[in-house]
Design a protein around this motif. Structure first.
Motif, PDB file in Angstrom:
ATOM      1  N   GLU A 139      -9.437   2.645 -14.146  1.00  0.00           N
ATOM      2  CA  GLU A 139      -9.854   3.002 -15.506  1.00  0.00           C
ATOM      3  C   GLU A 139     -11.239   2.472 -15.850  1.00  0.00           C
ATOM      4  O   GLU A 139     -11.977   3.105 -16.598  1.00  0.00           O
ATOM      5  N   LYS A 140     -11.595   1.323 -15.309  1.00  0.00           N
ATOM      6  CA  LYS A 140     -12.916   0.727 -15.582  1.00  0.00           C
ATOM      7  C   LYS A 140     -13.984   1.272 -14.634  1.00  0.00           C
ATOM      8  O   LYS A 140     -15.119   0.811 -14.642  1.00  0.00           O
ATOM      9  N   ASN A 141     -13.591   2.237 -13.795  1.00  0.00           N
ATOM     10  CA  ASN A 141     -14.537   2.926 -12.913  1.00  0.00           C
ATOM     11  C   ASN A 141     -15.206   1.984 -11.909  1.00  0.00           C
ATOM     12  O   ASN A 141     -16.397   2.103 -11.625  1.00  0.00           O
ATOM     13  N   LEU A 142     -14.414   1.065 -11.353  1.00  0.00           N
ATOM     14  CA  LEU A 142     -14.949   0.086 -10.399  1.00  0.00           C
ATOM     15  C   LEU A 142     -14.750   0.491  -8.943  1.00  0.00           C
ATOM     16  O   LEU A 142     -15.183  -0.223  -8.043  1.00  0.00           O
ATOM     17  N   LEU A 143     -14.113   1.632  -8.710  1.00  0.00           N
ATOM     18  CA  LEU A 143     -13.794   2.035  -7.343  1.00  0.00           C
ATOM     19  C   LEU A 143     -14.710   3.159  -6.874  1.00  0.00           C
ATOM     20  O   LEU A 143     -14.893   4.155  -7.583  1.00  0.00           O
ATOM     21  N   CYS A 144     -15.244   3.014  -5.675  1.00  0.00           N
ATOM     22  CA  CYS A 144     -16.024   4.086  -5.065  1.00  0.00           C
ATOM     23  C   CYS A 144     -15.089   5.252  -4.730  1.00  0.00           C
ATOM     24  O   CYS A 144     -13.868   5.108  -4.710  1.00  0.00           O
ATOM     25  N   THR A 145     -15.674   6.380  -4.429  1.00  0.00           N
ATOM     26  CA  THR A 145     -14.916   7.604  -4.201  1.00  0.00           C
ATOM     27  C   THR A 145     -13.762   7.428  -3.231  1.00  0.00           C
ATOM     28  O   THR A 145     -12.648   7.836  -3.506  1.00  0.00           O
ATOM     29  N   ASN A 146     -13.996   6.813  -2.088  1.00  0.00           N
ATOM     30  CA  ASN A 146     -12.956   6.643  -1.075  1.00  0.00           C
ATOM     31  C   ASN A 146     -12.600   5.178  -0.862  1.00  0.00           C
ATOM     32  O   ASN A 146     -12.426   4.724   0.269  1.00  0.00           O
ATOM     33  N   ALA A 147     -12.469   4.444  -1.962  1.00  0.00           N
ATOM     34  CA  ALA A 147     -12.179   3.010  -1.895  1.00  0.00           C
ATOM     35  C   ALA A 147     -10.839   2.739  -1.213  1.00  0.00           C
ATOM     36  O   ALA A 147      -9.921   3.565  -1.254  1.00  0.00           O
ATOM     37  N   ILE A 148     -10.759   1.560  -0.605  1.00  0.00           N
ATOM     38  CA  ILE A 148      -9.522   1.072   0.006  1.00  0.00           C
ATOM     39  C   ILE A 148      -9.146  -0.222  -0.705  1.00  0.00           C
ATOM     40  O   ILE A 148      -9.969  -1.132  -0.831  1.00  0.00           O
ATOM     41  N   ILE A 149      -7.894  -0.290  -1.157  1.00  0.00           N
ATOM     42  CA  ILE A 149      -7.384  -1.486  -1.823  1.00  0.00           C
ATOM     43  C   ILE A 149      -6.268  -2.062  -0.966  1.00  0.00           C
ATOM     44  O   ILE A 149      -5.316  -1.356  -0.628  1.00  0.00           O
ATOM     45  N   VAL A 150      -6.401  -3.326  -0.608  1.00  0.00           N
ATOM     46  CA  VAL A 150      -5.379  -4.008   0.190  1.00  0.00           C
ATOM     47  C   VAL A 150      -4.673  -5.012  -0.721  1.00  0.00           C
ATOM     48  O   VAL A 150      -5.310  -5.911  -1.277  1.00  0.00           O
ATOM     49  N   CYS A 151      -3.362  -4.816  -0.889  1.00  0.00           N
ATOM     50  CA  CYS A 151      -2.558  -5.670  -1.758  1.00  0.00           C
ATOM     51  C   CYS A 151      -1.596  -6.488  -0.905  1.00  0.00           C
ATOM     52  O   CYS A 151      -0.855  -5.924  -0.103  1.00  0.00           O
ATOM     53  N   GLU A 152      -1.621  -7.793  -1.098  1.00  0.00           N
ATOM     54  CA  GLU A 152      -0.708  -8.660  -0.363  1.00  0.00           C
ATOM     55  C   GLU A 152       0.368  -9.153  -1.325  1.00  0.00           C
ATOM     56  O   GLU A 152       0.076  -9.522  -2.464  1.00  0.00           O
ATOM     57  N   HIS A 153       1.623  -9.131  -0.864  1.00  0.00           N
ATOM     58  CA  HIS A 153       2.758  -9.515  -1.712  1.00  0.00           C
ATOM     59  C   HIS A 153       3.916  -9.960  -0.829  1.00  0.00           C
ATOM     60  O   HIS A 153       3.830  -9.871   0.403  1.00  0.00           O
ATOM     61  N   GLU A 154       5.006 -10.399  -1.449  1.00  0.00           N
ATOM     62  CA  GLU A 154       6.199 -10.750  -0.678  1.00  0.00           C
ATOM     63  C   GLU A 154       6.723  -9.508   0.027  1.00  0.00           C
ATOM     64  O   GLU A 154       6.643  -8.406  -0.512  1.00  0.00           O
ATOM     65  N   ASN A 155       7.291  -9.682   1.218  1.00  0.00           N
ATOM     66  CA  ASN A 155       7.781  -8.513   1.943  1.00  0.00           C
ATOM     67  C   ASN A 155       8.972  -7.860   1.250  1.00  0.00           C
ATOM     68  O   ASN A 155       9.245  -6.691   1.466  1.00  0.00           O
ATOM     69  N   LYS A 156       9.675  -8.601   0.378  1.00  0.00           N
ATOM     70  CA  LYS A 156      10.808  -8.037  -0.357  1.00  0.00           C
ATOM     71  C   LYS A 156      10.364  -7.175  -1.534  1.00  0.00           C
ATOM     72  O   LYS A 156      11.142  -6.400  -2.066  1.00  0.00           O
ATOM     73  N   TYR A 157       9.118  -7.331  -1.967  1.00  0.00           N
ATOM     74  CA  TYR A 157       8.617  -6.588  -3.124  1.00  0.00           C
ATOM     75  C   TYR A 157       8.271  -5.166  -2.703  1.00  0.00           C
ATOM     76  O   TYR A 157       7.485  -4.951  -1.790  1.00  0.00           O
ATOM     77  N   ASN A 158       8.874  -4.200  -3.356  1.00  0.00           N
ATOM     78  CA  ASN A 158       8.562  -2.794  -3.103  1.00  0.00           C
ATOM     79  C   ASN A 158       7.599  -2.324  -4.170  1.00  0.00           C
ATOM     80  O   ASN A 158       8.013  -2.022  -5.296  1.00  0.00           O
ATOM     81  N   MET A 159       6.337  -2.302  -3.818  1.00  0.00           N
ATOM     82  CA  MET A 159       5.331  -1.913  -4.786  1.00  0.00           C
ATOM     83  C   MET A 159       5.542  -0.463  -5.192  1.00  0.00           C
ATOM     84  O   MET A 159       5.655   0.405  -4.330  1.00  0.00           O
ATOM     85  N   PRO A 160       5.609  -0.194  -6.487  1.00  0.00           N
ATOM     86  CA  PRO A 160       5.814   1.185  -6.916  1.00  0.00           C
ATOM     87  C   PRO A 160       4.606   2.049  -6.572  1.00  0.00           C
ATOM     88  O   PRO A 160       3.486   1.553  -6.417  1.00  0.00           O
ATOM     89  N   LEU A 161       4.858   3.335  -6.457  1.00  0.00           N
ATOM     90  CA  LEU A 161       3.768   4.288  -6.212  1.00  0.00           C
ATOM     91  C   LEU A 161       2.837   4.256  -7.404  1.00  0.00           C
ATOM     92  O   LEU A 161       3.266   4.403  -8.549  1.00  0.00           O
ATOM     93  N   ILE A 162       1.560   4.025  -7.154  1.00  0.00           N
ATOM     94  CA  ILE A 162       0.586   3.924  -8.236  1.00  0.00           C
ATOM     95  C   ILE A 162       0.333   5.303  -8.835  1.00  0.00           C
ATOM     96  O   ILE A 162       0.567   5.537  -9.998  1.00  0.00           O
ATOM     97  N   SER A 163      -0.166   6.221  -8.038  1.00  0.00           N
ATOM     98  CA  SER A 163      -0.434   7.592  -8.479  1.00  0.00           C
ATOM     99  C   SER A 163      -0.674   8.439  -7.241  1.00  0.00           C
ATOM    100  O   SER A 163      -1.661   8.242  -6.542  1.00  0.00           O
ATOM    101  N   ALA A 164       0.217   9.375  -6.995  1.00  0.00           N
ATOM    102  CA  ALA A 164       0.086  10.238  -5.812  1.00  0.00           C
ATOM    103  C   ALA A 164      -1.168  11.091  -5.888  1.00  0.00           C
ATOM    104  O   ALA A 164      -1.696  11.511  -4.867  1.00  0.00           O
ATOM    105  N   GLU A 165      -1.656  11.354  -7.106  1.00  0.00           N
ATOM    106  CA  GLU A 165      -2.885  12.142  -7.261  1.00  0.00           C
ATOM    107  C   GLU A 165      -4.130  11.323  -6.942  1.00  0.00           C
ATOM    108  O   GLU A 165      -5.143  11.868  -6.525  1.00  0.00           O
ATOM    109  N   LEU A 166      -4.052  10.007  -7.160  1.00  0.00           N
ATOM    110  CA  LEU A 166      -5.226   9.150  -6.985  1.00  0.00           C
ATOM    111  C   LEU A 166      -5.245   8.389  -5.666  1.00  0.00           C
ATOM    112  O   LEU A 166      -6.307   8.088  -5.143  1.00  0.00           O
ATOM    113  N   PHE A 167      -4.051   8.045  -5.142  1.00  0.00           N
ATOM    114  CA  PHE A 167      -3.996   7.170  -3.978  1.00  0.00           C
ATOM    115  C   PHE A 167      -2.966   7.630  -2.961  1.00  0.00           C
ATOM    116  O   PHE A 167      -1.878   8.053  -3.319  1.00  0.00           O
TER     117      PHE A 167
END
Length: 188
Positions: A139-167
């Motif tokens: 939303e703050k427009n900080l990502l380049c067109t083909n940005a890659i975001i690496v998120c580290e978390h507990e292996n038990k945490y199932n990160m929800p789908l952010i946006s199938a249209e965006l990522f």
């Protein structure tokens, strides 16, 4: 802890003193970079919740041009600065003591954009907020067109789908650590 590959391969990095940070193990770091190295071609890095700065420094070593390191801990900021001096990347980096919301707002005011973002927050306090942080970056427009975001978390945490249209989103597990990699699908 060390730089695994690239220009500064083999250089030792200091860990943040104390038990409040959880450094990314060399095994997990190597796995992350096996996934994203084919995409590293110059560009800017945002290492949010940077800790020792090891992920951002590794990306610089592998060819990124510039990195911004953010952490709320004074000890982390001192450690990042020592590690940047050790690797001689001081001129390729900026280091800020700030919480993630303040940092994102300030970077947006400067109209900065990032090709690679690392989110490695304290699991208990922040892993549930990773989707909120990713949304704020978008939303703050900080990502380049083909940005890659690496998120580290507990292996038990199932990160929800952010946006199938965006990522495009891929999940990996390494022992107790979970990694979710988000590939931005074009756009602005």
């Amino acid at each position: 802890m060390r730089v695994i590959s690239g220009d500064k391969r083999g250089i030792s990095l200091e860990a943040v003193p104390g038990q409040k940070t959880r450094p990314t193990t060399d095994r997990v770091k190597e796995s992350i970079f096996n996934i994203i190295t084919p995409y590293i071609d110059g560009g800017k890095v945002l290492d949010l919740f940077a800790g020792s700065g090891a992920l951002g420094i590794e990306t610089l070593s592998r060819g990124a041009e510039f990195a911004v390191f953010i952490d709320v801990s004074f000890n982390s900021i001192k450690c990042i600065k020592k590690n940047l001096a050790q690797t001689e990347y001081q001129k390729s980096a900026e280091v800020y003591k700030a919480d993630w919301k303040t940092a994102i707002d300030k970077l947006a005011k400067r109209e900065m954009k990032f090709d690679y973002v690392f989110l490695d927050p304290p699991y208990v306090e922040f892993q549930e907020k990773i989707p909120q942080i990713v949304t704020a970056l978008e939303e703050k427009n900080l990502l380049c067109t083909n940005a890659i975001i690496v998120c580290e978390h507990e292996n038990k945490y199932n990160m929800p789908l952010i946006s199938a249209e965006l990522f495009k989103q891929q999940h990996y597990k390494y022992g107790n650590t979970g990694i979710t990699v988000l590939y931005r699908l074009g756009g602005n």
